[in-house]
Design a protein around this motif. Structure first.
Motif, PDB file in Angstrom:
ATOM      1  N   VAL A 191       5.265 -22.527 -11.258  1.00 37.61           N
ATOM      2  CA  VAL A 191       6.320 -22.973 -10.341  1.00 37.61           C
ATOM      3  C   VAL A 191       7.558 -23.402 -11.132  1.00 37.61           C
ATOM      4  CG1 VAL A 191       6.971 -24.726  -8.645  1.00 37.61           C
ATOM      5  CG2 VAL A 191       4.718 -23.652  -8.519  1.00 37.61           C
ATOM      6  N   LEU A 192       7.340 -24.176 -12.194  1.00 40.80           N
ATOM      7  CA  LEU A 192       8.454 -24.696 -12.984  1.00 40.80           C
ATOM      8  C   LEU A 192       9.210 -23.599 -13.723  1.00 40.80           C
ATOM      9  CD1 LEU A 192       6.811 -27.900 -14.533  1.00 40.80           C
ATOM     10  CD2 LEU A 192       8.489 -27.796 -12.693  1.00 40.80           C
ATOM     11  N   THR A 193       8.513 -22.563 -14.150  1.00 41.48           N
ATOM     12  CA  THR A 193       9.161 -21.510 -14.936  1.00 41.48           C
ATOM     13  C   THR A 193       9.489 -20.271 -14.105  1.00 41.48           C
ATOM     14  OG1 THR A 193       7.012 -20.564 -15.606  1.00 41.48           O
ATOM     15  CG2 THR A 193       7.965 -22.249 -17.035  1.00 41.48           C
ATOM     16  N   GLY A 194       9.119 -20.288 -12.829  1.00 42.10           N
ATOM     17  CA  GLY A 194       9.283 -19.091 -12.002  1.00 42.10           C
ATOM     18  C   GLY A 194      10.685 -18.843 -11.491  1.00 42.10           C
ATOM     19  N   ARG A 195      11.574 -19.845 -11.593  1.00 45.03           N
ATOM     20  CA  ARG A 195      12.962 -19.724 -11.138  1.00 45.03           C
ATOM     21  C   ARG A 195      13.062 -19.219  -9.703  1.00 45.03           C
ATOM     22  NH1 ARG A 195      17.268 -18.915 -15.784  1.00 45.03           N
ATOM     23  NH2 ARG A 195      16.279 -20.232 -17.351  1.00 45.03           N
ATOM     24  N   GLY A 196      12.318 -19.871  -8.827  1.00 41.65           N
ATOM     25  CA  GLY A 196      12.405 -19.548  -7.413  1.00 41.65           C
ATOM     26  C   GLY A 196      11.328 -18.623  -6.914  1.00 41.65           C
ATOM     27  N   LYS A 197      10.559 -18.015  -7.797  1.00 44.06           N
ATOM     28  CA  LYS A 197       9.515 -17.077  -7.372  1.00 44.06           C
ATOM     29  C   LYS A 197       8.388 -17.794  -6.640  1.00 44.06           C
ATOM     30  CE  LYS A 197       6.461 -13.406  -9.121  1.00 44.06           C
ATOM     31  NZ  LYS A 197       5.974 -12.672 -10.333  1.00 44.06           N
ATOM     32  N   TYR A 198       8.085 -19.041  -7.080  1.00 43.40           N
ATOM     33  CA  TYR A 198       7.023 -19.821  -6.447  1.00 43.40           C
ATOM     34  C   TYR A 198       7.582 -21.179  -6.027  1.00 43.40           C
ATOM     35  CZ  TYR A 198       4.389 -16.529  -9.393  1.00 43.40           C
ATOM     36  OH  TYR A 198       3.926 -15.410 -10.027  1.00 43.40           O
ATOM     37  N   SER A 199       7.002 -21.728  -4.972  1.00 41.54           N
ATOM     38  CA  SER A 199       7.397 -23.075  -4.557  1.00 41.54           C
ATOM     39  C   SER A 199       6.182 -23.980  -4.358  1.00 41.54           C
ATOM     40  CB  SER A 199       8.214 -23.029  -3.262  1.00 41.54           C
ATOM     41  OG  SER A 199       7.466 -22.404  -2.224  1.00 41.54           O
ATOM     42  N   PRO A 203       2.377 -24.651  -5.518  1.00 40.60           N
ATOM     43  CA  PRO A 203       1.371 -24.261  -6.529  1.00 40.60           C
ATOM     44  C   PRO A 203       0.098 -23.697  -5.923  1.00 40.60           C
ATOM     45  CG  PRO A 203       2.265 -26.433  -7.018  1.00 40.60           C
ATOM     46  CD  PRO A 203       2.779 -26.060  -5.672  1.00 40.60           C
ATOM     47  N   MET A 204      -0.342 -24.242  -4.793  1.00 40.60           N
ATOM     48  CA  MET A 204      -1.617 -23.832  -4.223  1.00 40.60           C
ATOM     49  C   MET A 204      -1.554 -22.478  -3.525  1.00 40.60           C
ATOM     50  SD  MET A 204      -3.503 -26.036  -5.431  1.00 40.60           S
ATOM     51  CE  MET A 204      -5.055 -25.552  -4.692  1.00 40.60           C
ATOM     52  N   GLU A 205      -0.371 -21.916  -3.401  1.00 40.21           N
ATOM     53  CA  GLU A 205      -0.257 -20.562  -2.866  1.00 40.21           C
ATOM     54  C   GLU A 205      -0.501 -19.513  -3.951  1.00 40.21           C
ATOM     55  OE1 GLU A 205       3.498 -20.182  -0.968  1.00 40.21           O
ATOM     56  OE2 GLU A 205       2.925 -21.377   0.797  1.00 40.21           O
ATOM     57  N   ILE A 206      -0.569 -19.960  -5.204  1.00 37.60           N
ATOM     58  CA  ILE A 206      -0.821 -19.049  -6.327  1.00 37.60           C
ATOM     59  C   ILE A 206      -2.332 -18.898  -6.487  1.00 37.60           C
ATOM     60  CG2 ILE A 206      -0.484 -18.648  -8.797  1.00 37.60           C
ATOM     61  CD1 ILE A 206       1.968 -20.496  -8.638  1.00 37.60           C
ATOM     62  N   PRO A 207      -2.877 -17.700  -6.363  1.00 36.11           N
ATOM     63  CA  PRO A 207      -4.328 -17.512  -6.531  1.00 36.11           C
ATOM     64  C   PRO A 207      -4.780 -17.950  -7.923  1.00 36.11           C
ATOM     65  CG  PRO A 207      -3.307 -15.546  -5.583  1.00 36.11           C
ATOM     66  CD  PRO A 207      -2.184 -16.438  -6.035  1.00 36.11           C
ATOM     67  N   ALA A 208      -5.988 -18.474  -8.000  1.00 31.12           N
ATOM     68  CA  ALA A 208      -6.510 -18.988  -9.272  1.00 31.12           C
ATOM     69  C   ALA A 208      -6.539 -17.911 -10.341  1.00 31.12           C
ATOM     70  CB  ALA A 208      -7.906 -19.575  -9.066  1.00 31.12           C
ATOM     71  N   ASN A 209      -6.939 -16.705  -9.976  1.00 33.02           N
ATOM     72  CA  ASN A 209      -7.010 -15.640 -10.982  1.00 33.02           C
ATOM     73  C   ASN A 209      -5.637 -15.258 -11.501  1.00 33.02           C
ATOM     74  OD1 ASN A 209      -6.397 -14.517  -8.418  1.00 33.02           O
ATOM     75  ND2 ASN A 209      -6.976 -12.484  -9.133  1.00 33.02           N
ATOM     76  N   GLU A 210      -4.618 -15.392 -10.640  1.00 40.70           N
ATOM     77  CA  GLU A 210      -3.250 -15.080 -11.075  1.00 40.70           C
ATOM     78  C   GLU A 210      -2.743 -16.122 -12.069  1.00 40.70           C
ATOM     79  OE1 GLU A 210       1.143 -14.240  -9.056  1.00 40.70           O
ATOM     80  OE2 GLU A 210      -0.677 -13.990  -7.853  1.00 40.70           O
ATOM     81  N   LEU A 221       7.836 -32.037  -6.206  1.00 40.06           N
ATOM     82  CA  LEU A 221       6.673 -31.302  -6.701  1.00 40.06           C
ATOM     83  C   LEU A 221       5.591 -32.299  -7.112  1.00 40.06           C
ATOM     84  CD1 LEU A 221       5.399 -28.581  -7.470  1.00 40.06           C
ATOM     85  CD2 LEU A 221       6.478 -28.800  -9.721  1.00 40.06           C
ATOM     86  N   LYS A 222       4.448 -32.215  -6.460  1.00 38.02           N
ATOM     87  CA  LYS A 222       3.326 -33.107  -6.749  1.00 38.02           C
ATOM     88  C   LYS A 222       2.142 -32.298  -7.259  1.00 38.02           C
ATOM     89  CE  LYS A 222       5.441 -36.766  -5.142  1.00 38.02           C
ATOM     90  NZ  LYS A 222       5.899 -37.822  -6.077  1.00 38.02           N
ATOM     91  N   PHE A 223       1.323 -32.953  -8.065  1.00 39.43           N
ATOM     92  CA  PHE A 223       0.131 -32.276  -8.563  1.00 39.43           C
ATOM     93  C   PHE A 223      -0.834 -32.052  -7.413  1.00 39.43           C
ATOM     94  CE2 PHE A 223      -3.971 -31.891 -10.691  1.00 39.43           C
ATOM     95  CZ  PHE A 223      -3.653 -30.960 -11.668  1.00 39.43           C
ATOM     96  N   PRO A 224      -1.402 -30.851  -7.295  1.00 43.01           N
ATOM     97  CA  PRO A 224      -2.291 -30.552  -6.161  1.00 43.01           C
ATOM     98  C   PRO A 224      -3.547 -31.413  -6.168  1.00 43.01           C
ATOM     99  CG  PRO A 224      -1.638 -28.538  -7.326  1.00 43.01           C
ATOM    100  CD  PRO A 224      -1.218 -29.694  -8.180  1.00 43.01           C
ATOM    101  N   THR A 225      -3.954 -31.842  -5.008  1.00 41.34           N
ATOM    102  CA  THR A 225      -5.224 -32.539  -4.847  1.00 41.34           C
ATOM    103  C   THR A 225      -6.244 -31.542  -4.322  1.00 41.34           C
ATOM    104  OG1 THR A 225      -4.620 -33.202  -2.600  1.00 41.34           O
ATOM    105  CG2 THR A 225      -4.133 -34.750  -4.381  1.00 41.34           C
ATOM    106  N   TYR A 226      -7.491 -31.756  -4.656  1.00 47.46           N
ATOM    107  CA  TYR A 226      -8.530 -30.843  -4.185  1.00 47.46           C
ATOM    108  C   TYR A 226      -9.829 -31.600  -3.991  1.00 47.46           C
ATOM    109  CZ  TYR A 226      -9.477 -30.723  -9.232  1.00 47.46           C
ATOM    110  OH  TYR A 226      -9.706 -31.070 -10.535  1.00 47.46           O
TER     111      TYR A 226
END
Length: 372
Positions: A157-165, A167-174, A319-324
């Motif tokens: 998210v931090l390095t994506g420059r707008g590609k991601y907003s 974090p939990m929408e990013i699949p784990a394998n990705e 931006l907060k760290f994801p809880t699970y």
């Protein structure tokens, strides 16, 4: 007459106290509704126009030279400025905790260097676990089984420059695809030295044996991890199990924890090849005696430490760290159960393998280990 005068003065004092109390309550009510009516405006930080930190303070400056508010001045501030300044005061107090953790690492490294004649210089290959965020001037050394999937998501998210907003929408394998993040070994030597000196460096650690049990559960008890079963399971069964069946030798999918421990402490294993990253020591993955880490987060305080880092990076408001769910986590109680069938000799040998991680990150010898 004198008694009546004193009674009047006492009533006067009580009235003044009641007035002050009412006035204070009135101010607090106004302050509350003002904060409700004028919330903090949160902008999307990940657009191209505001992704970078030019003109703002770096995380290193925020950590080592925080702008500390005057506690008395806090009383005169209005929301949302009040909350921003109060947060700065809390961050400066948290910095003291991380200084203690840094000192613990420094002291352990100094003691270890005095007792060991081995000295080595890091090579670029030693830096493949250090993920670089150019925009926020941070370097994260990821340690498997210490929330590294979620931290890799954050770094994307931090390095994506707008590609991601989110974090939990990013699949784990990705998150584990190496090309999605840039690591320090991809830079030239001068660029590496510059970033090690100028960027804020952090890592996360975990109680070593709890991390080890977590790795075992994930890699050897889950049927879908066939690659680990083939690569490591078959080898462990062949070396550690007497009278193994042909099926076990072929599949390697039923490794017992006792066999896994015996494999780790076997001198042949350590001579043959380095440990897999999932059970390699933090000392060997992140090289804390060669690289000065500014922040050492702990799995036990994962969310607090993670959000503190995001605050220092200037992104903590959005931006907060994801809880699970914690139900699947390997706990201390679970680790105790796994170690019940490990012999005293193997416990002692295993502790020696992970001893530096225990000492460096201030983890005591587990209570479930049998005394000598």
């Amino acid at each position: 007459m004198k008694q009546a005068l004193m009674e009047v003065m006492r009533m006067n004092r009580i009235c003044r106290m009641v007035l002050v109390t009412c006035f204070g309550s009135f101010i607090l009510v106004i302050f509350y509704f003002q904060s409700m009516l004028h919330p903090v405006i949160r902008r999307n930080p990940f657009g191209m126009d505001i992704c970078c930190r030019k003109g703002s303070r770096s995380p290193l400056q925020e950590l080592y030279s925080p702008i500390q508010p005057n506690p008395l001045e806090l009383l005169t501030l209005k929301a949302p400025t009040y909350y921003v300044e109060l947060e700065k005061l809390e961050l400066s107090n948290t910095a003291i905790l991380h200084q203690v953790r840094r000192d613990q690492v420094t002291d352990t490294c100094r003691a270890n260097s005095m007792s060991s004649r081995k000295r080595r210089v890091l090579t670029p290959n030693d830096l493949k676990h250090l993920v670089v965020d150019e925009d926020h001037e941070m370097i994260y050394c990821y340690v498997p089984k210490v929330a590294c999937t979620n931290w890799k998501r954050i770094m994307m998210v931090l390095t994506g420059r707008g590609k991601y907003s989110d974090p939990m929408e990013i699949p784990a394998n990705e998150a584990h695809i190496s090309s999605n993040l840039k690591t320090l070994n991809q830079y030239s030597i001068p660029e590496i030295n510059h970033r090690l000196k100028s960027y804020m460096k952090f890592l996360f650690v975990r109680e070593p044996f709890e991390r080890l049990v977590s790795a075992y559960r994930n890699k050897f008890t889950q049927k879908y991890n066939t690659s680990f079963h083939k690569r490591y399971g078959t080898k462990i069964v062949r070396r550690q199990r007497k009278n193994a069946t042909q099926e076990a030798l072929r599949k390697g999918d039923d490794v017992k924890f006792e066999e896994f421990v015996a494999y780790l402490i076997d001198p042949h294993t350590q001579r043959e090849e380095p440990f897999n990253e999932h059970w390699q020591t933090v000392y060997s993955l992140c090289h804390p005696c060669h690289i000065h880490y500014d922040l050492i987060g702990k799995y036990e305080t994962l969310e607090d430490d993670s959000n503190y880092i995001l605050q220092l990076a200037g992104v903590g408001s959005y931006l907060k760290f994801p809880t699970y769910a914690k139900s699947t986590r390997t706990t201390d109680e679970m680790t105790t159960e796994f170690f019940q069938n490990i012999s005293l000799e193997h416990q002692t040998q295993l502790y020696e393998v992970y001893k530096l991680d225990f000492l460096m990150f201030n983890y005591s010898v587990p209570s479930y280990l049998k005394p000598e």
